[in-house]
Write a protein that holds these residues in place. Sequence first.
Motif, PDB file in Angstrom:
ATOM      1  N   LEU A   1       0.817  -1.210   0.000  1.00 51.16           N
ATOM      2  CA  LEU A   1       0.000   0.000   0.000  1.00 51.16           C
ATOM      3  C   LEU A   1       0.861   1.275   0.000  1.00 51.16           C
ATOM      4  O   LEU A   1       0.669   2.140  -0.850  1.00 51.16           O
ATOM      5  N   PRO A   2       1.841   1.391   0.916  1.00 48.00           N
ATOM      6  CA  PRO A   2       2.693   2.590   0.867  1.00 48.00           C
ATOM      7  C   PRO A   2       3.415   2.736  -0.456  1.00 48.00           C
ATOM      8  O   PRO A   2       3.595   3.844  -0.952  1.00 48.00           O
ATOM      9  N   LEU A   3       3.810   1.614  -1.046  1.00 51.23           N
ATOM     10  CA  LEU A   3       4.528   1.699  -2.313  1.00 51.23           C
ATOM     11  C   LEU A   3       3.631   2.223  -3.422  1.00 51.23           C
ATOM     12  O   LEU A   3       4.037   3.061  -4.238  1.00 51.23           O
ATOM     13  N   VAL A   4       2.373   1.741  -3.427  1.00 52.39           N
ATOM     14  CA  VAL A   4       1.450   2.227  -4.452  1.00 52.39           C
ATOM     15  C   VAL A   4       1.140   3.698  -4.211  1.00 52.39           C
ATOM     16  O   VAL A   4       1.085   4.502  -5.147  1.00 52.39           O
ATOM     17  N   ASP A   5       0.963   4.068  -2.938  1.00 52.82           N
ATOM     18  CA  ASP A   5       0.748   5.473  -2.601  1.00 52.82           C
ATOM     19  C   ASP A   5       1.924   6.323  -3.093  1.00 52.82           C
ATOM     20  O   ASP A   5       1.732   7.400  -3.661  1.00 52.82           O
ATOM     21  N   ALA A   6       3.118   5.822  -2.850  1.00 52.91           N
ATOM     22  CA  ALA A   6       4.313   6.558  -3.249  1.00 52.91           C
ATOM     23  C   ALA A   6       4.336   6.730  -4.759  1.00 52.91           C
ATOM     24  O   ALA A   6       4.567   7.825  -5.277  1.00 52.91           O
ATOM     25  N   LEU A   7       4.036   5.665  -5.470  1.00 56.21           N
ATOM     26  CA  LEU A   7       4.046   5.727  -6.928  1.00 56.21           C
ATOM     27  C   LEU A   7       3.030   6.755  -7.415  1.00 56.21           C
ATOM     28  O   LEU A   7       3.291   7.546  -8.326  1.00 56.21           O
TER      29      LEU A   7
ATOM     30  N   LEU B   1       7.306   7.618   1.464  1.00 52.30           N
ATOM     31  CA  LEU B   1       7.692   6.508   2.330  1.00 52.30           C
ATOM     32  C   LEU B   1       8.017   6.996   3.740  1.00 52.30           C
ATOM     33  O   LEU B   1       7.600   6.385   4.727  1.00 52.30           O
ATOM     34  N   LEU B   2       8.709   8.133   3.843  1.00 57.67           N
ATOM     35  CA  LEU B   2       9.013   8.655   5.178  1.00 57.67           C
ATOM     36  C   LEU B   2       7.732   9.103   5.888  1.00 57.67           C
ATOM     37  O   LEU B   2       7.637   9.024   7.114  1.00 57.67           O
ATOM     38  N   THR B   3       6.758   9.578   5.119  1.00 57.50           N
ATOM     39  CA  THR B   3       5.487   9.981   5.718  1.00 57.50           C
ATOM     40  C   THR B   3       4.852   8.803   6.446  1.00 57.50           C
ATOM     41  O   THR B   3       4.343   8.927   7.557  1.00 57.50           O
ATOM     42  N   VAL B   4       4.894   7.653   5.810  1.00 58.19           N
ATOM     43  CA  VAL B   4       4.306   6.464   6.427  1.00 58.19           C
ATOM     44  C   VAL B   4       5.154   5.988   7.594  1.00 58.19           C
ATOM     45  O   VAL B   4       4.650   5.655   8.654  1.00 58.19           O
ATOM     46  N   TRP B   5       6.461   5.965   7.380  1.00 52.96           N
ATOM     47  CA  TRP B   5       7.327   5.346   8.386  1.00 52.96           C
ATOM     48  C   TRP B   5       7.635   6.263   9.566  1.00 52.96           C
ATOM     49  O   TRP B   5       7.860   5.797  10.662  1.00 52.96           O
ATOM     50  N   ILE B   6       7.698   7.569   9.364  1.00 46.91           N
ATOM     51  CA  ILE B   6       7.975   8.458  10.495  1.00 46.91           C
ATOM     52  C   ILE B   6       6.760   9.345  10.733  1.00 46.91           C
ATOM     53  O   ILE B   6       5.844   8.964  11.456  1.00 46.91           O
ATOM     54  N   SER B   7       6.748  10.509  10.086  1.00 45.86           N
ATOM     55  CA  SER B   7       5.577  11.374  10.200  1.00 45.86           C
ATOM     56  C   SER B   7       5.614  12.332   9.023  1.00 45.86           C
ATOM     57  O   SER B   7       6.678  12.564   8.448  1.00 45.86           O
ATOM     58  N   PRO B   8       4.470  12.912   8.648  1.00 41.40           N
ATOM     59  CA  PRO B   8       4.462  13.807   7.485  1.00 41.40           C
ATOM     60  C   PRO B   8       5.432  14.972   7.648  1.00 41.40           C
ATOM     61  O   PRO B   8       6.123  15.342   6.699  1.00 41.40           O
ATOM     62  N   VAL B   9       5.491  15.547   8.858  1.00 33.91           N
ATOM     63  CA  VAL B   9       6.355  16.711   9.064  1.00 33.91           C
ATOM     64  C   VAL B   9       7.822  16.320   8.927  1.00 33.91           C
ATOM     65  O   VAL B   9       8.589  16.932   8.183  1.00 33.91           O
TER      66      VAL B   9
END
Lengths: 233, 283, 323
Positions: B5-11, B249-257
Motif C-alpha cells: 500500500l505505501p509503495l502504491v501510494d508513493a508511486l 515513504l518517510l510519511t508512512v514510516w515516520i511522520s508527514p512533518v
Amino acid sequence: MLEISNLQAGYNEAMVLHDFSLIIESGKVTALMGRNGMGKTTLLKSIMGLLPLASGRISLDGQPLQGLETHKISQAGVGYVPQGREVFEDFTVYENLRLAALGSDIGSLEMLPQIFNWFPILEKRLSQKAGTFSGGQQQILAIARALITRPKILLLDEPTEGIQPSIVHEIGVKLAEISTQTGLTILLVEQNVDMVKTMADDIAFIENGALMEQCSKQILLENDALLHRYLSL
Amino acid sequence: MDFILPLVDALSYILILVLIALGLMIVFGMMGVINMAHGELFMIGAYVMVVCQNSGLPFLAGLIIAPLFVGLLGLIIESLLIRHIYLRPLDTILATWGLSIALKQLIVLWFGPESQSIASPVDSMVTLGTFSYPAYRLLVMGAAILLIGGTFWTFLKTDFGLQARAVIARPDTAATLGINTRHLYRWSFVIGTALAGLAGALIAPTISVDPQMGLGYLIPGFLSILVGGAGPLAGVLAGGAAVGGTNSLLTVWISPVAAQIAVFLLAILVIRMRPEGLLGGKK
Amino acid sequence: MRHLLPVILLGSLFAIAPLFLSDYWISQLSIYLIYGLLALSLSLVWGYGGILCFGQAVFFGIGAYVMAVMTKGMILPGLTHTFIGLIAAVTASVLFAIALGYFLFAGKGISGPYLAIVTLAIAIVLERLMSNWYALGGYNGLLDIPPMNIGLFGFDFELWDSIPIFYTLLIVVFVIFLGLSILTRSSYGMLLTALKTHPERLAFFGFSVLQLRLSVFALSAGIAGFAGALFVTVDGFASPTLIGFTLSTEILIWVALGGKEMLMAAFLGAIATRFAESWLSEIFGDYWILALGLAFMASVVLLPKGLIATPLSALAKKLKIRL
C-alpha cells in the motif's frame, strides 16, 4: 545581390562596425578578409539579426532585411554557417537537416538527394549523432544544414577554423562548384588565404569596422601588398 | 502485504509530482523561466472541476475543459507577462510570484478560503488478494503515465519537439535556421500550463481543493527538477522519483512533518553536491 | 557627508511624527521601523551583494526566537537582560548565516534561480521545524516575552509605553541605516558592486569571492536577526510565522517594490507597503492582496529598479545628490 550600406553595429555601447558598406554581386563568391577583432563576425551576426543595428540598411535582392527577426531573415533566403559550426551535437545528422528544413519556407526535405550528392558522407552517417563527428565533418553538416533551405546567399564564418587542411581544400572546391552550378551567392569570412584563392571571385578587406578595399581575385593573386597591409602576411 | 500500500501510494504521488514538474521543466529548461505561479495553475485546474461539478457537467467534460482553460490562461500570461521578461530570469521569479499571489487571492474572493471537495466519478475499489485500492486513484495513475509518456513523445519524437530541443540547446543557431523561437517559447509555455491544469483536475477528487494547495506541489516540483537535473527531460523522472518516493515513504514510516523536512534537506544536499542533478551531464 | 542628509532628514521626519499621530499609529510606526530595518538587511544582501535570498525571514526568526528564549530565561535564567538577548540573537543569526553561506557558496556554489529555490525551501523547513518544536511553543509560539529593558548595572528601565519604544527604535534603526549608508559608499561597497557584476574579476585581483559573499550574507543576517529580536520585545510574541516562508516573500515584495538597489527605497518600500496594507485592507478587504500581487507583478516588469527608487533617483539627480 546583397547590399549593405552605412552599417553601424556592435555590443551595447561599443560599436564595432562604423559606417560599413559592401555590395555582394549575385552568383559570386566574395571573401571578406581582415585581422581578428576587425568586425567580420559582427558583420555576419548583424546581417542575421543576432545583433541589433544602431543604423544602416541591409537588403537582399531589393528586400530590406534590417530590423527583421532572425528567423525571418533566414526565411528571406540567407543561409548562415556560424563560427564554430554550432551543429546540434545531441541530434543525428538527419535531425540536424530536418530541423533546418522545418525552419525554411519549403518545410520539406526535397533538397536532401541533392545534398547527399554533394556530400555523400552525410548519407552514409545519417543516423549518427553530430557530436561524434570530426570538426571537418561537422563543418560539412553545418554547410549542408544551411543549403537545405535553398538560400539565395550563404554566409560562412571562418569555415576552415580548426579543421585539417585536406578537408579545408575539399570544402573550398565543393563550395565553389556549388556556387557555379546553382548560382548561389556566397559571403565568405576567412583568414585562410588558400581557401580564399580556391573559392573567391571577389575579395573585400575590412579594418576597424570599415570596408577598406574591394577587388577581384586576380589582383590579389598578382599582388601580395594587400595581404600584407590588411592581414600582416 | 502491508508494504504494498505505501509503495502504491508513493508511486501515485511520484506520478503527480512528475506531471507537475514536467510543466515546470519545459518552461525552465527552455526559457530559463521559473514559474512560481505553476502551483496556482495546477490549483485552477482543480477549481475548474469544482465549477463543472457545481454546474452539473459530467466529470469528463471537466477533464477536457480544465487543460483548455488553464492553457488559455497560460497563453494570456505568456503574452502579457512572461514574454516581456524572458531575458531577466530572476525577475521572472518575482513577477510570477506576484501572479501567484493574485491568482490565489482571486480564487479566495470567488470561492472563499475554505476547501472544496470533488466527488470521485468512480467509487469502487479494486481488490487483488488482500490488497485493495480505490479504482479512481489507479485510473489517475494510468492517466498520469499516459500524459507523461505523451509529453516525452511530443518532445522527443515530433517536429515540434525537435525544434523545441534545438531552441533549448542553441536558441540563436535555431533562429538562424528559420525557427521562430518566440513561437516555440509561447507554445511550450502553454503546453506546460495545460499539463498543470489537467494534473490539478485529475487529482482534484483525491485531495482537498483549497486556494493554498499550489505551494505544496510547487516546491517539491522544483526540487524534483533540480535534484534530477534540468538538462535532460528524463531528469524529471529521476528527481520526481527521488523526492516523491522519499517523501511518501518517510510519511508512512515516520511522520508527514519529519518526512517533509528530511526530503527538503536531502534535496538541498543533492542540489549542492551535484548542481547538474542526478542525471545531468557535464554542463 | 552630503549623501547622509536624506537619511537624517527622513529620521527627523519620523522623529516629529508622534506629534501628529495617535497612540495606535505610533505603535504601528514602531513595528514599521523594525520591518524597515529588515528590508535594509535584504536590500544589502540582494541589491548590493547580488544574492537573491528568498528566505530572509529565517534570520529574522532566529533572532526572534533566540531573543525570546534568552529574555524569558528559558536557558540561562540569570542572563535575561535585553542587551544579552540582543547579543545572543545577533550572534546566532550571524553564525547560522556563516554556516549556511559556507554550505551554499563554497566551491562551485549555488547561485541565481537555484539559490532562490533553495533558500525558499530552507525557510519552509525551518517554519515546519518551529511549528513542531514543542519545547519552543510549537505551532503556538512563545508568549509573554518581556519588553525592552535599556537600564544597566542593576538599574531597570523597561519600555512599556509606545512613545519611549518608538524613540528607542528610531535611534537604533537610524544608526544602523546611517552605518549601512556609509558602508555601501565605502571601498567595501565598491567591492560588493564588483561582486555582483564581475565576481571572476574580483578573484583575479586577489579578493576572495567566498569571503566577500559570506561577509555580506552574515552582516545582512545579523541585521535581520537584530530586527527579529527587537520585534519580539515590542510584540511580546514569537511564532513560527516569523521564521517562515510567508514573511520571507513579503520582505522580498517590500524591497522589490521599493527598489532593492537603494537602501532608502527598500526602507520606504517596507514602510509604505505595511502602511498601505493596514490602511487599504480596511477599505478594500481581500481585494488588497489581489492589488498587491498585481502591483508587484507590474512593477517587476515595468519598473525593475523599483516603484520608489525610480522617482527618488530622478529627484536625486536633479538635486545633485547620490542616494
